[in-house]
Design a protein around this motif. Structure first.
Motif, PDB file in Angstrom:
ATOM      1  N   PRO A  15       0.829  -1.210   0.000  1.00 26.86           N
ATOM      2  CA  PRO A  15       0.000   0.000   0.000  1.00 26.86           C
ATOM      3  C   PRO A  15       0.864   1.260   0.000  1.00 26.86           C
ATOM      4  O   PRO A  15       1.895   1.336   0.685  1.00 26.86           O
ATOM      5  CB  PRO A  15      -0.801  -0.130   1.297  1.00 26.86           C
ATOM      6  CG  PRO A  15      -0.843  -1.599   1.574  1.00 26.86           C
ATOM      7  CD  PRO A  15       0.511  -2.086   1.138  1.00 26.86           C
ATOM      8  N   SER A  17       0.801   5.789  -0.228  1.00 23.07           N
ATOM      9  CA  SER A  17       0.031   7.003  -0.022  1.00 23.07           C
ATOM     10  C   SER A  17      -0.706   7.349  -1.307  1.00 23.07           C
ATOM     11  O   SER A  17      -0.419   6.801  -2.376  1.00 23.07           O
ATOM     12  CB  SER A  17       0.960   8.147   0.383  1.00 23.07           C
ATOM     13  OG  SER A  17       1.987   8.313  -0.587  1.00 23.07           O
ATOM     14  N   ASP A  18      -1.667   8.253  -1.217  1.00 25.49           N
ATOM     15  CA  ASP A  18      -2.514   8.553  -2.374  1.00 25.49           C
ATOM     16  C   ASP A  18      -1.715   9.067  -3.561  1.00 25.49           C
ATOM     17  O   ASP A  18      -2.143   8.916  -4.710  1.00 25.49           O
ATOM     18  CB  ASP A  18      -3.597   9.561  -1.993  1.00 25.49           C
ATOM     19  CG  ASP A  18      -4.673   8.950  -1.102  1.00 25.49           C
ATOM     20  OD1 ASP A  18      -4.780   7.704  -1.066  1.00 25.49           O
ATOM     21  OD2 ASP A  18      -5.400   9.717  -0.439  1.00 25.49           O
ATOM     22  N   ASP A  19      -0.564   9.677  -3.308  1.00 23.54           N
ATOM     23  CA  ASP A  19       0.266  10.155  -4.420  1.00 23.54           C
ATOM     24  C   ASP A  19       1.314   9.130  -4.845  1.00 23.54           C
ATOM     25  O   ASP A  19       2.095   9.372  -5.768  1.00 23.54           O
ATOM     26  CB  ASP A  19       0.947  11.481  -4.062  1.00 23.54           C
ATOM     27  CG  ASP A  19       1.895  11.367  -2.871  1.00 23.54           C
ATOM     28  OD1 ASP A  19       2.051  10.247  -2.324  1.00 23.54           O
ATOM     29  OD2 ASP A  19       2.463  12.401  -2.466  1.00 23.54           O
ATOM     30  N   GLY A  20       1.320   7.970  -4.188  1.00 18.08           N
ATOM     31  CA  GLY A  20       2.248   6.907  -4.547  1.00 18.08           C
ATOM     32  C   GLY A  20       3.680   7.143  -4.121  1.00 18.08           C
ATOM     33  O   GLY A  20       4.566   6.347  -4.451  1.00 18.08           O
ATOM     34  N   ASP A  24       2.576   3.255   2.779  1.00 18.13           N
ATOM     35  CA  ASP A  24       1.626   3.545   3.856  1.00 18.13           C
ATOM     36  C   ASP A  24       1.542   2.314   4.761  1.00 18.13           C
ATOM     37  O   ASP A  24       0.846   1.345   4.462  1.00 18.13           O
ATOM     38  CB  ASP A  24       0.248   3.889   3.273  1.00 18.13           C
ATOM     39  CG  ASP A  24      -0.701   4.458   4.312  1.00 18.13           C
ATOM     40  OD1 ASP A  24      -0.704   3.929   5.444  1.00 18.13           O
ATOM     41  OD2 ASP A  24      -1.447   5.401   3.995  1.00 18.13           O
ATOM     42  N   ARG A  27      -1.959   1.389   6.186  1.00 18.20           N
ATOM     43  CA  ARG A  27      -2.763   0.667   5.195  1.00 18.20           C
ATOM     44  C   ARG A  27      -2.264  -0.770   5.043  1.00 18.20           C
ATOM     45  O   ARG A  27      -3.058  -1.682   4.828  1.00 18.20           O
ATOM     46  CB  ARG A  27      -2.701   1.383   3.840  1.00 18.20           C
ATOM     47  CG  ARG A  27      -3.564   2.637   3.745  1.00 18.20           C
ATOM     48  CD  ARG A  27      -3.434   3.309   2.385  1.00 18.20           C
ATOM     49  NE  ARG A  27      -4.414   4.381   2.224  1.00 18.20           N
ATOM     50  CZ  ARG A  27      -4.493   5.182   1.170  1.00 18.20           C
ATOM     51  NH1 ARG A  27      -3.620   5.034   0.171  1.00 18.20           N
ATOM     52  NH2 ARG A  27      -5.412   6.115   1.107  1.00 18.20           N
ATOM     53  N   LYS A 254      -4.042  -3.361  -8.069  1.00 16.72           N
ATOM     54  CA  LYS A 254      -4.277  -2.303  -7.073  1.00 16.72           C
ATOM     55  C   LYS A 254      -5.603  -1.597  -7.326  1.00 16.72           C
ATOM     56  O   LYS A 254      -6.342  -1.284  -6.376  1.00 16.72           O
ATOM     57  CB  LYS A 254      -3.120  -1.305  -7.084  1.00 16.72           C
ATOM     58  CG  LYS A 254      -1.949  -1.754  -6.227  1.00 16.72           C
ATOM     59  CD  LYS A 254      -1.006  -0.621  -5.905  1.00 16.72           C
ATOM     60  CE  LYS A 254      -0.210  -0.921  -4.637  1.00 16.72           C
ATOM     61  NZ  LYS A 254       0.743   0.160  -4.320  1.00 16.72           N
ATOM     62  N   ASN A 258      -8.529  -1.496  -4.602  1.00 14.73           N
ATOM     63  CA  ASN A 258      -9.096  -0.226  -4.153  1.00 14.73           C
ATOM     64  C   ASN A 258     -10.621  -0.211  -4.295  1.00 14.73           C
ATOM     65  O   ASN A 258     -11.322   0.341  -3.450  1.00 14.73           O
ATOM     66  CB  ASN A 258      -8.503   0.931  -4.960  1.00 14.73           C
ATOM     67  CG  ASN A 258      -7.100   1.298  -4.519  1.00 14.73           C
ATOM     68  OD1 ASN A 258      -6.780   1.275  -3.340  1.00 14.73           O
ATOM     69  ND2 ASN A 258      -6.244   1.645  -5.472  1.00 14.73           N
ATOM     70  N   LYS A 263      -8.275   0.352   0.582  1.00 10.24           N
ATOM     71  CA  LYS A 263      -7.499   1.383  -0.088  1.00 10.24           C
ATOM     72  C   LYS A 263      -6.021   1.042   0.037  1.00 10.24           C
ATOM     73  O   LYS A 263      -5.472   1.009   1.131  1.00 10.24           O
ATOM     74  CB  LYS A 263      -7.779   2.763   0.529  1.00 10.24           C
ATOM     75  CG  LYS A 263      -9.199   3.263   0.282  1.00 10.24           C
ATOM     76  CD  LYS A 263      -9.504   3.373  -1.211  1.00 10.24           C
ATOM     77  CE  LYS A 263     -10.935   3.840  -1.459  1.00 10.24           C
ATOM     78  NZ  LYS A 263     -11.262   3.790  -2.906  1.00 10.24           N
ATOM     79  N   GLY A 265      -3.920   2.466  -2.463  1.00  7.43           N
ATOM     80  CA  GLY A 265      -3.261   3.516  -3.208  1.00  7.43           C
ATOM     81  C   GLY A 265      -2.850   3.084  -4.605  1.00  7.43           C
ATOM     82  O   GLY A 265      -3.141   1.977  -5.051  1.00  7.43           O
ATOM     83  N   PRO A 266      -2.124   3.958  -5.306  1.00  6.96           N
ATOM     84  CA  PRO A 266      -1.633   3.631  -6.645  1.00  6.96           C
ATOM     85  C   PRO A 266      -0.289   2.925  -6.564  1.00  6.96           C
ATOM     86  O   PRO A 266       0.262   2.710  -5.482  1.00  6.96           O
ATOM     87  CB  PRO A 266      -1.473   5.019  -7.276  1.00  6.96           C
ATOM     88  CG  PRO A 266      -1.044   5.873  -6.112  1.00  6.96           C
ATOM     89  CD  PRO A 266      -1.795   5.334  -4.904  1.00  6.96           C
TER      90      PRO A 266
END
Length: 290
Positions: A15, A17-20, A24, A27, A254, A258, A263, A265-266
């Protein structure tokens, strides 16, 4: 003597973070809990689905440490410890062994790698440095080296080379390995069901991130001799598994995870997310699982 590995191995994604940009770890713990609660028999970290080429050495170590501590014996743990340099693979393998890993997943040295004798020497030196069972990782499209049934028989001359994960995508090859009496984990998504029916020890499977309950149910049905019920379940699982295999794999897994599970992330750059058109196709492939 440790119990032999079998069943569904979730090749856990890492996992982000949302910006990759960052791993994380919160997560990660959540996702590990989900996989365990679904009943998966084994979790593997820092593998191909875990984006290991895009992780620093420090990140790989920390992921393995957190996974070992957080899993806490609730399921079995495999850590991927491959490296081009034998010395680096030994260092990673010793670290994973110190954490209590149940097996080490090891690729042949990749990118203009050695001859078969050199590959054998690589595995032999790692095996001499640790006592943890080793699972040879055959994915020749990426490693550049094909672990054939004959070569795997040779590797088994090394005491703690115990398993092979075959991601050749060749069902004939998989059956040759099984027919040779070798302990095989299938790594090719499109014929996971057929591999279990053919006698594979288990499936080492990235798609499990997005369908953990279904993967465990599939295994249980096959083991119970309920092949027709398993085939019906597989019909629902197949569209997504074909999608994963025929698209950029990690972004597809992924994206599905998601949407359906957690979640995560990317993928980390420079790996790109799926296009909008691919996302629409994926959503359709996931409908039977909703």
């Amino acid at each position: 003597m440790p119990q032999e590995l079998k069943g569904i191995c979730a090749a856990a994604c890492t996992p982000m973070s949302d910006d990759g940009a960052q791993v994380d770890y919160d997560r990660l713990k959540t996702h590990l809990d989900t996989l365990i609660e679904a009943g998966v028999h084994i979790i593997a970290v820092c593998g191909g689905t875990g984006e290991f080429p895009f992780l620093s050495t420090e990140e790989k170590r920390r992921i393995a440490e957190i996974a070992a501590r957080h899993i806490g014996g609730r399921t079995r743990l495999i850590v991927q410890t491959s490296a081009i340099r034998t010395e680096d693979a030994i260092e990673a393998s010793r670290h994973a062994e110190d954490l209590g890993a149940d097996a080490l997943l090891v690729l042949p040295p990749y990118f203009e790698g050695p001859t078969p004798d050199g590959v054998f020497s690589h595995y032999e030196k790692i095996a001499q440095a640790v006592k943890t069972p080793i699972m040879a990782y055959n994915i020749p499209v990426h490693s550049g080296f094909d672990i054939t049934p004959d070569f795997f028989k040779r590797l088994q001359q090394i005491d703690n080379v115990k398993y092979i994960k075959d991601t050749s995508g060749n069902f004939v090859r998989l059956q040759e390995l099984i027919a040779a009496g070798l302990p095989v984990f299938n790594g090719a998504d499109p014929f996971a069901f057929h591999a279990l029916v053919a006698g594979a020890r288990g499936c080492f499977w990235g798609a499990v991130n997005a369908m953990p309950r279904q993967a465990v149910e599939l295994y249980d049905l096959v083991q119970a001799g309920q092949a027709s019920q398993a085939a019906e379940l597989w019909k629902r699982m197949l569209p997504a598994n074909l999608f994963f295999w025929n698209h950029p794999y990690n972004p597809a897994v992924k994206a599905a995870t998601n949407l359906l599970v957690n979640k995560v992330g990317p993928c980390r750059q420079p790996v790109q997310p799926l296009s909008d058109a691919d996302l629409r196709e994926l959503d359709a492939a996931l409908q039977p699982l909703r």
